[in-house]
Design a protein around this motif. Structure first.
Motif, PDB file in Angstrom:
ATOM      1  N   ALA A 389       6.528  48.982 -12.526  1.00 37.00           N
ATOM      2  CA  ALA A 389       6.908  47.597 -12.242  1.00 37.00           C
ATOM      3  C   ALA A 389       8.397  47.398 -12.490  1.00 37.00           C
ATOM      4  N   PHE A 390       8.886  47.970 -13.590  1.00 38.04           N
ATOM      5  CA  PHE A 390      10.302  47.825 -13.945  1.00 38.04           C
ATOM      6  C   PHE A 390      11.187  48.438 -12.868  1.00 38.04           C
ATOM      7  N   ILE A 391      10.830  49.656 -12.456  1.00 35.40           N
ATOM      8  CA  ILE A 391      11.656  50.348 -11.457  1.00 35.40           C
ATOM      9  C   ILE A 391      11.604  49.611 -10.118  1.00 35.40           C
ATOM     10  N   PHE A 392      10.424  49.110  -9.776  1.00 39.82           N
ATOM     11  CA  PHE A 392      10.305  48.365  -8.523  1.00 39.82           C
ATOM     12  C   PHE A 392      11.103  47.065  -8.594  1.00 39.82           C
ATOM     13  N   ASN A 393      11.031  46.410  -9.740  1.00 45.53           N
ATOM     14  CA  ASN A 393      11.767  45.152  -9.907  1.00 45.53           C
ATOM     15  C   ASN A 393      13.270  45.339  -9.729  1.00 45.53           C
ATOM     16  N   ILE A 394      13.826  46.380 -10.398  1.00 43.30           N
ATOM     17  CA  ILE A 394      15.279  46.529 -10.304  1.00 43.30           C
ATOM     18  C   ILE A 394      15.702  47.212  -9.009  1.00 43.30           C
ATOM     19  N   GLY A 395      14.763  47.906  -8.351  1.00 44.55           N
ATOM     20  CA  GLY A 395      15.143  48.624  -7.140  1.00 44.55           C
ATOM     21  C   GLY A 395      14.893  47.836  -5.864  1.00 44.55           C
ATOM     22  N   VAL A 396      13.979  46.874  -5.933  1.00 40.20           N
ATOM     23  CA  VAL A 396      13.647  46.139  -4.722  1.00 40.20           C
ATOM     24  C   VAL A 396      13.775  44.630  -4.915  1.00 40.20           C
ATOM     25  N   ASN A 397      13.085  44.123  -5.922  1.00 40.79           N
ATOM     26  CA  ASN A 397      13.014  42.668  -6.070  1.00 40.79           C
ATOM     27  C   ASN A 397      14.357  42.003  -6.351  1.00 40.79           C
ATOM     28  N   VAL A 398      15.212  42.676  -7.128  1.00 40.12           N
ATOM     29  CA  VAL A 398      16.528  42.101  -7.418  1.00 40.12           C
ATOM     30  C   VAL A 398      17.293  41.852  -6.119  1.00 40.12           C
ATOM     31  N   TYR A 399      17.263  42.856  -5.225  1.00 38.54           N
ATOM     32  CA  TYR A 399      17.988  42.704  -3.965  1.00 38.54           C
ATOM     33  C   TYR A 399      17.361  41.625  -3.100  1.00 38.54           C
ATOM     34  N   LEU A 400      16.010  41.632  -3.079  1.00 38.22           N
ATOM     35  CA  LEU A 400      15.320  40.621  -2.287  1.00 38.22           C
ATOM     36  C   LEU A 400      15.719  39.220  -2.739  1.00 38.22           C
ATOM     37  N   LEU A 401      15.766  39.041  -4.070  1.00 39.59           N
ATOM     38  CA  LEU A 401      16.134  37.724  -4.594  1.00 39.59           C
ATOM     39  C   LEU A 401      17.543  37.346  -4.175  1.00 39.59           C
ATOM     40  N   LEU A 402      18.472  38.294  -4.313  1.00 36.84           N
ATOM     41  CA  LEU A 402      19.854  37.998  -3.966  1.00 36.84           C
ATOM     42  C   LEU A 402      19.976  37.627  -2.491  1.00 36.84           C
ATOM     43  N   PHE A 403      19.223  38.349  -1.666  1.00 36.48           N
ATOM     44  CA  PHE A 403      19.303  38.114  -0.232  1.00 36.48           C
ATOM     45  C   PHE A 403      18.640  36.788   0.136  1.00 36.48           C
ATOM     46  N   LEU A 404      17.426  36.601  -0.335  1.00 36.17           N
ATOM     47  CA  LEU A 404      16.642  35.437   0.095  1.00 36.17           C
ATOM     48  C   LEU A 404      17.140  34.132  -0.518  1.00 36.17           C
ATOM     49  N   SER A 405      17.754  34.234  -1.712  1.00 42.71           N
ATOM     50  CA  SER A 405      18.174  32.987  -2.366  1.00 42.71           C
ATOM     51  C   SER A 405      19.269  32.280  -1.569  1.00 42.71           C
ATOM     52  N   THR A 406      19.901  32.989  -0.634  1.00 37.26           N
ATOM     53  CA  THR A 406      20.926  32.317   0.159  1.00 37.26           C
ATOM     54  C   THR A 406      20.322  31.266   1.087  1.00 37.26           C
ATOM     55  N   PHE A 407      18.994  31.304   1.255  1.00 35.06           N
ATOM     56  CA  PHE A 407      18.359  30.299   2.107  1.00 35.06           C
ATOM     57  C   PHE A 407      18.096  28.997   1.361  1.00 35.06           C
ATOM     58  N   ASN A 408      18.316  29.051   0.057  1.00 34.19           N
ATOM     59  CA  ASN A 408      18.071  27.863  -0.755  1.00 34.19           C
ATOM     60  C   ASN A 408      19.287  26.968  -0.745  1.00 34.19           C
ATOM     61  N   THR A 409      19.186  25.827  -0.109  1.00 35.30           N
ATOM     62  CA  THR A 409      20.381  24.991   0.011  1.00 35.30           C
ATOM     63  C   THR A 409      20.233  23.671  -0.727  1.00 35.30           C
ATOM     64  N   ARG A 410      19.209  23.573  -1.578  1.00 37.84           N
ATOM     65  CA  ARG A 410      19.040  22.312  -2.311  1.00 37.84           C
ATOM     66  C   ARG A 410      19.864  22.338  -3.582  1.00 37.84           C
ATOM     67  N   ARG A 411      20.515  21.226  -3.870  1.00 32.50           N
ATOM     68  CA  ARG A 411      21.269  21.124  -5.116  1.00 32.50           C
ATOM     69  C   ARG A 411      20.274  21.081  -6.267  1.00 32.50           C
ATOM     70  N   LEU A 412      20.584  21.843  -7.293  1.00 40.26           N
ATOM     71  CA  LEU A 412      19.697  21.925  -8.446  1.00 40.26           C
ATOM     72  C   LEU A 412      20.279  21.077  -9.568  1.00 40.26           C
ATOM     73  N   ASP A 413      19.494  20.155 -10.082  1.00 43.10           N
ATOM     74  CA  ASP A 413      19.973  19.334 -11.187  1.00 43.10           C
ATOM     75  C   ASP A 413      19.387  19.898 -12.475  1.00 43.10           C
ATOM     76  N   LEU A 414      20.237  20.536 -13.259  1.00 46.44           N
ATOM     77  CA  LEU A 414      19.733  21.227 -14.448  1.00 46.44           C
ATOM     78  C   LEU A 414      19.707  20.329 -15.675  1.00 46.44           C
ATOM     79  N   SER A 415      20.224  19.114 -15.541  1.00 47.91           N
ATOM     80  CA  SER A 415      20.341  18.283 -16.735  1.00 47.91           C
ATOM     81  C   SER A 415      19.031  17.604 -17.090  1.00 47.91           C
ATOM     82  N   LYS A 416      18.102  17.548 -16.145  1.00 45.15           N
ATOM     83  CA  LYS A 416      16.818  16.917 -16.449  1.00 45.15           C
ATOM     84  C   LYS A 416      15.908  17.924 -17.135  1.00 45.15           C
ATOM     85  N   THR A 417      15.077  17.421 -18.072  1.00 45.89           N
ATOM     86  CA  THR A 417      14.260  18.344 -18.836  1.00 45.89           C
ATOM     87  C   THR A 417      13.068  18.862 -18.080  1.00 45.89           C
TER      88      THR A 417
END
Lengths: 497, 231
Positions: A389-417
């Motif tokens: 799981a660890f090797i798959f996470n750092i070898g595949v999922n990390v890249y997938l997240l970096l790539f796919l997160s560019t589709f997220n265009t909503r502003r995130l408000d971190l100040s709310k609990t």
């Protein structure tokens, strides 16, 4: 006069949520959340109907109702602790009303009573009603069953009031988190070593509350006391700036991550993101929650019923070994939304920015993996699963997240609990998580059924290693994707909800 | 030097900016005035590659800005709060930005000393996070950070609004000094005609995305501007 005022206040609260931008835009997420609520309701009902059966087998001497009363004090305390961290304070925007000729008393009462009308506070009925009908009325009578349900409702009211009082009074900083964790651990240990039993106290106390006809007055009294405490707090702290003061002050800003300086700009940005996590309420509560989720494995690894369900076991392994990445990874990039323009105009190249985020995700994975090594005691299979799981996470999922997160265009408000805060969540977040979480689970499930678990784990391990080997070209791919999506992201992040 | 050719930005069929040609020389102080919605911020965002042009291009020192990164070392900018990292203390923020431009702690301290007067001892050593400062003080922090990397080009969107009167005067003095001593190219938008004529030697009026006037500042410029905007 007063009835008219309540109507207005409720109406304005409703308008506040329905007129907030993105209410309709976010319909898909609301529908998904609706399904989630339905799912929870069904699960609760299931528990409610099977609780009698489960408790019946647990002990010979005591009947299920008595066992329930024995656990009651624990349930109340744990729920209180949970609420203390997770429950959002019902704040109404008081200042605009304060200058109007509305009695303050009235506003305070409204503020305190409002959660009683929240459906979430009555979800427990899905458990307590079936249990009362099925079990309590079997051993006792209808009256006791009815009182059982009522007592539970009162206790939830008490918890809700008490949690908001404690939160206003003490704030939910890291020290209170530690304090509560220590108290719970201590109580558990005392019970385990039979030094002091909260169970026996609970049995006696809630036994009286439930079986004595007058007992019901006690939880009612508790609700009244909690209510009075809140009122007292509001009387002592007349001004809005004072009664929310505990929630605002965070003093611990002197932590430095100077060791990251050695890594140049990449280190600077990583330090920035870590500060971001530690200085926002929302990210902090996710961090606290992650601590609980680390224990997730205990439920499944210790249960032999899951021994043969390799796909599911692997899902659990991946969830806990990649916990921090999965909790925070969906926010990569978009958590910089409030200062995205600033980052894009400063001297940071896209490749540096993405590398910083990449190493941060890797660091998250390493930390989670190390923290979950105690699970190795469950046997070699778990060791192999965690490694794969660890090797798959750092070898595949990390890249997938970096790539796919560019589709997220909503502003995130971190100040709310709070944990159950879906601001900035769109259907895209779910789409991102799907391949990351469930695809490997399916692969392992299928391969271990038709070939062997070893073959399944090797497949994922090799895929992960291949991903790591192609680090450079994959990062270039992510960079180009980022450059393409930059304008859409910047525009979306500028929209304040 | 900044060259703009045939630059257009169209949102949903509405042209919000249309500049056929515009050149800003090195060391020039360029003032941009215009009512709300005239396209000032859009123009600045296009120069900073924060939005995509519908047509045309912005060129800084012979290099197209769009999808390029080399200009970032030359340009210092502050348009709005989105340029601040508001969960940092001002000192941390300056240190972060300074490091990005290869400054040492010593360089950063020296810089902060040089603008101590502008900060009026309200910014540093307060232990507050940027998000807890007033709008005016946030603006001061943003402007200071824009200058920290020794930019050749400085872009400020309405730097005078939200500042208190003394700070406005200090900022004007400060910007004028910078022009003289460092020959910085400045692009400043403002709603305050007085301030902009005092700081900028060239003033351009935008209206509905078009350049309607391009003036070299003289004694009469203020009157001309007032006449233009009078209703």
């Amino acid at each position: 006069m007063k009835g008219f005022l309540v109507r207005d206040l409720i109406r304005q609260e409703w308008l506040k949520s329905s007129r907030s931008q993105g209410f309709y835009k976010n319909l898909a997420v609301n529908i998904l959340l609706g399904f989630f609520a339905l799912y929870m309701a069904v699960m609760f009902l299931f528990i409610g109907f099977s609780l009698d059966n489960i408790l019946e087998k647990l002990d010979d001497k005591l009947n299920p109702t008595q066992l329930f009363t024995g656990a009651m004090l624990y349930i109340v305390l744990l729920a209180l602790a949970f609420r203390f961290f997770m429950q959002q304070l019902n704040t109404m925007n008081l200042p605009p009303y304060q200058v109007l000729p509305v009695k303050r008393n009235y506003l305070v009462n409204f503020l305190l009573v409002k959660p009683f009308f929240s459906l979430a506070n009555y979800f427990h009925l899905f458990i307590t009603v079936p249990f009362a009908v099925q079990s309590v009325s079997k051993y006792y009578d209808g009256g006791t069953a009815f009182r059982f349900v009522l007592i539970n409702i009162f206790l939830v009211w008490f918890n809700s009031l008490m949690a908001s009082f404690l939160k206003r009074k003490y704030g939910s900083g890291f020290s209170s988190f530690l304090f509560i964790l220590v108290v719970i651990a201590a109580l558990g240990a005392l019970e385990y070593f039979k030094i002091f039993s909260l169970y026996k106290i609970s049995l006696a106390a809630f036994g009286f509350v439930l079986f004595d006809p007058l007992g019901i007055l006690i939880p009612l009294l508790a609700v009244a006391v909690a209510y009075a405490l809140n009122r007292l707090f509001f009387r002592r702290n007349y001004y809005a700036e004072r009664f929310n003061s505990k929630l605002k002050t965070d003093r611990n800003y002197n932590v430095n991550f100077s060791f990251l300086n050695r890594f140049g700009t990449i280190g600077e940005i990583m330090g920035l993101e870590i500060k971001l996590i530690l200085r926002h309420k929302r990210t902090k509560s996710v961090l606290y929650m992650s601590a609980f989720f680390l224990l997730y494995g205990l439920i499944f690894y210790s249960n032999s019923a899951y021994d043969e369900r390799q796909g599911f076991l692997f899902f659990v392994a991946m969830f806990i070994t990649g916990l921090l990445m999965l909790m925070f990874g969906q926010w990569v990039i978009s958590w910089d939304s409030s200062h995205f323009d600033g980052l894009m105009t400063k001297n940071i190249s896209v490749s540096t920015y993405l590398k910083a985020n990449f190493y941060l995700l890797i660091a998250f994975n390493v930390i989670s993996f190390v923290l979950t090594t105690p699970y190795f005691f469950f046997g070699m299979k778990i060791v192999y699963m965690h490694l794969a799981a660890f090797i798959f996470n750092i070898g595949v999922n990390v890249y997938l997240l970096l790539f796919l997160s560019t589709f997220n265009t909503r502003r995130l408000d971190l100040s709310k609990t709070s944990a159950l805060n879906y601001q900035g969540t769109t259907y895209k977040n779910f789409l991102i998580v799907l391949p990351i979480m469930f695809l490997p689970m399916i692969i392992v499930g299928v391969l271990s059924t038709y070939f062997s678990t070893a073959a399944a784990l090797w497949t994922l391990t090799i895929t992960g290693l291949v991903g790591t080997a192609f680090h450079k070209p994959i990062m270039t791919l992510c960079e180009n994707q980022f450059k393409r999506r930059k304008y859409a992201m910047a525009e979306g992040f500028r929209e304040i909800e | 030097m900044i060259e703009v050719t045939n630059l257009q930005k169209i949102y949903n069929g509405v042209t919000v900016l249309n500049i056929p040609v515009l050149t800003i020389q090195e060391g020039e102080s360029f003032g941009l005035v215009g009512n709300n919605g005239a396209g000032k911020t859009t123009f600045f965002r296009l120069i900073l590659d924060l939005i995509e042009a519908s047509a045309g291009e912005v060129v800084i020192d012979d290099e197209i800005v769009a999808r390029n990164e080399d200009w970032k070392t030359k340009v210092g900018s502050f348009l709005d709060e989105g340029f601040l990292i508001d969960f940092l203390k001002p000192e941390e923020y300056f240190s972060f930005v300074g490091k990005l431009y290869g400054k040492s702690e010593g360089d950063i301290n020296q810089f902060l000393n040089s603008i101590r007067e502008f900060f009026n001892s309200e910014i540093l050593d307060t232990k507050k996070l940027i998000r807890d400062f007033s709008k005016g003080n946030q603006k001061k922090i943003g402007i200071a950070a824009a200058l920290l990397g020794d930019p050749k080009i400085l872009i400020l969107d309405e730097p005078f609004t939200a500042l208190d009167p003394s700070s406005q005067i200090r900022l004007k003095r400060f910007l004028n000094e910078m022009q003289k001593t460092k020959n910085i190219t400045m692009l400043i938008s403002s709603h305050d005609l007085n301030h902009v004529t005092e700081v900028c030697k060239r003033i351009v009026i935008l209206e509905k995305g078009n350049v309607v006037k391009d003036l070299q500042t003289t004694e009469d410029t203020l009157k001309e501007l007032e006449a233009y905007f009078a209703v």
